[in-house]
Design a protein around this motif. Sequence first.
Motif, PDB file in Angstrom:
ATOM      1  N   LYS A  24       0.832  -1.198   0.000  1.00 63.41           N
ATOM      2  CA  LYS A  24       0.000   0.000   0.000  1.00 63.41           C
ATOM      3  C   LYS A  24       0.872   1.255   0.000  1.00 63.41           C
ATOM      4  O   LYS A  24       0.636   2.186  -0.766  1.00 63.41           O
ATOM      5  CB  LYS A  24      -0.913  -0.024   1.223  1.00 63.41           C
ATOM      6  CG  LYS A  24      -1.889   1.102   1.288  1.00 63.41           C
ATOM      7  CD  LYS A  24      -2.804   0.947   2.480  1.00 63.41           C
ATOM      8  CE  LYS A  24      -3.733   2.129   2.624  1.00 63.41           C
ATOM      9  NZ  LYS A  24      -4.595   2.014   3.800  1.00 63.41           N
ATOM     10  N   ARG A  28       1.233   4.059  -2.905  1.00 63.27           N
ATOM     11  CA  ARG A  28       1.017   5.460  -2.533  1.00 63.27           C
ATOM     12  C   ARG A  28       2.224   6.312  -2.982  1.00 63.27           C
ATOM     13  O   ARG A  28       2.059   7.380  -3.568  1.00 63.27           O
ATOM     14  CB  ARG A  28       0.800   5.585  -1.035  1.00 63.27           C
ATOM     15  CG  ARG A  28       0.498   7.001  -0.564  1.00 63.27           C
ATOM     16  CD  ARG A  28       0.267   7.067   0.937  1.00 63.27           C
ATOM     17  NE  ARG A  28      -0.729   6.141   1.424  1.00 63.27           N
ATOM     18  CZ  ARG A  28      -2.050   6.331   1.349  1.00 63.27           C
ATOM     19  NH1 ARG A  28      -2.522   7.417   0.790  1.00 63.27           N
ATOM     20  NH2 ARG A  28      -2.874   5.429   1.816  1.00 63.27           N
ATOM     21  N   ARG A  72      -5.334   3.620  -7.705  1.00 62.77           N
ATOM     22  CA  ARG A  72      -5.553   4.896  -7.012  1.00 62.77           C
ATOM     23  C   ARG A  72      -6.900   4.880  -6.297  1.00 62.77           C
ATOM     24  O   ARG A  72      -7.004   5.313  -5.156  1.00 62.77           O
ATOM     25  CB  ARG A  72      -5.524   6.068  -7.991  1.00 62.77           C
ATOM     26  CG  ARG A  72      -4.157   6.460  -8.436  1.00 62.77           C
ATOM     27  CD  ARG A  72      -4.258   7.635  -9.429  1.00 62.77           C
ATOM     28  NE  ARG A  72      -2.996   8.237  -9.643  1.00 62.77           N
ATOM     29  CZ  ARG A  72      -2.491   9.220  -8.909  1.00 62.77           C
ATOM     30  NH1 ARG A  72      -3.181   9.695  -7.914  1.00 62.77           N
ATOM     31  NH2 ARG A  72      -1.311   9.718  -9.175  1.00 62.77           N
ATOM     32  N   ILE A  73      -7.916   4.375  -6.965  1.00 57.38           N
ATOM     33  CA  ILE A  73      -9.260   4.310  -6.364  1.00 57.38           C
ATOM     34  C   ILE A  73      -9.261   3.332  -5.200  1.00 57.38           C
ATOM     35  O   ILE A  73      -9.804   3.620  -4.134  1.00 57.38           O
ATOM     36  CB  ILE A  73     -10.302   3.919  -7.432  1.00 57.38           C
ATOM     37  CG1 ILE A  73     -10.460   5.056  -8.443  1.00 57.38           C
ATOM     38  CG2 ILE A  73     -11.626   3.562  -6.786  1.00 57.38           C
ATOM     39  CD1 ILE A  73     -11.223   4.686  -9.691  1.00 57.38           C
ATOM     40  N   ASP A  76      -7.821   4.916  -2.346  1.00 56.67           N
ATOM     41  CA  ASP A  76      -8.446   6.206  -2.077  1.00 56.67           C
ATOM     42  C   ASP A  76      -7.436   7.345  -2.212  1.00 56.67           C
ATOM     43  O   ASP A  76      -7.313   8.201  -1.333  1.00 56.67           O
ATOM     44  CB  ASP A  76      -9.095   6.224  -0.699  1.00 56.67           C
ATOM     45  CG  ASP A  76     -10.049   7.402  -0.527  1.00 56.67           C
ATOM     46  OD1 ASP A  76     -10.605   7.859  -1.545  1.00 56.67           O
ATOM     47  OD2 ASP A  76     -10.216   7.866   0.613  1.00 56.67           O
ATOM     48  N   LEU A  77      -6.714   7.351  -3.315  1.00 57.03           N
ATOM     49  CA  LEU A  77      -5.717   8.373  -3.575  1.00 57.03           C
ATOM     50  C   LEU A  77      -6.222   9.415  -4.560  1.00 57.03           C
ATOM     51  O   LEU A  77      -5.470  10.224  -5.063  1.00 57.03           O
ATOM     52  CB  LEU A  77      -4.422   7.753  -4.130  1.00 57.03           C
ATOM     53  CG  LEU A  77      -3.704   6.802  -3.190  1.00 57.03           C
ATOM     54  CD1 LEU A  77      -2.513   6.171  -3.900  1.00 57.03           C
ATOM     55  CD2 LEU A  77      -3.263   7.497  -1.936  1.00 57.03           C
ATOM     56  N   THR A  78      -7.518   9.400  -4.858  1.00 59.84           N
ATOM     57  CA  THR A  78      -8.058  10.303  -5.864  1.00 59.84           C
ATOM     58  C   THR A  78      -8.034  11.756  -5.427  1.00 59.84           C
ATOM     59  O   THR A  78      -7.865  12.649  -6.223  1.00 59.84           O
ATOM     60  CB  THR A  78      -9.498   9.904  -6.230  1.00 59.84           C
ATOM     61  OG1 THR A  78     -10.266   9.838  -5.021  1.00 59.84           O
ATOM     62  CG2 THR A  78      -9.531   8.578  -6.929  1.00 59.84           C
ATOM     63  N   GLY A  79      -8.183  12.004  -4.128  1.00 63.30           N
ATOM     64  CA  GLY A  79      -8.238  13.381  -3.654  1.00 63.30           C
ATOM     65  C   GLY A  79      -6.913  13.946  -3.222  1.00 63.30           C
ATOM     66  O   GLY A  79      -6.824  15.105  -2.862  1.00 63.30           O
ATOM     67  N   GLU A  80      -5.863  13.163  -3.233  1.00 60.09           N
ATOM     68  CA  GLU A  80      -4.553  13.642  -2.744  1.00 60.09           C
ATOM     69  C   GLU A  80      -3.749  14.255  -3.852  1.00 60.09           C
ATOM     70  O   GLU A  80      -3.830  13.977  -4.951  1.00 60.09           O
ATOM     71  CB  GLU A  80      -3.783  12.488  -2.083  1.00 60.09           C
ATOM     72  CG  GLU A  80      -4.466  12.005  -0.842  1.00 60.09           C
ATOM     73  CD  GLU A  80      -3.685  10.902  -0.151  1.00 60.09           C
ATOM     74  OE1 GLU A  80      -2.438  10.960  -0.145  1.00 60.09           O
ATOM     75  OE2 GLU A  80      -4.303   9.999   0.402  1.00 60.09           O
TER      76      GLU A  80
END
Length: 80
Positions: A24, A28, A72-73, A76-80
């Motif tokens: 993970k 990231r 990415r989804i 949950d890296l979509t908003g970073e």
Amino acid sequence: MNILKKLEHRLASNTGTPHHDVFKELVRALCLKKKFDLAALYELPYDDFDLAISIMQNWRLDRYTKTKARLRILLDLTGE
């Protein structure tokens, strides 16, 4: 199964293991172009270490854009 799809499957299925956290953090770092502690890879069993090296090789080739977006989804890296 290509390497990034294998990683995607592993991240989705092995959520409670320390190895999951290493993968993970690797994803990231790759997605966000952040630093990653390579020493963490040495703590992995050889098969997982080999997978991590293959992930970095394939990621660099930039062939698997759809899989990268799914990873990415998944993390949950979509908003970073």
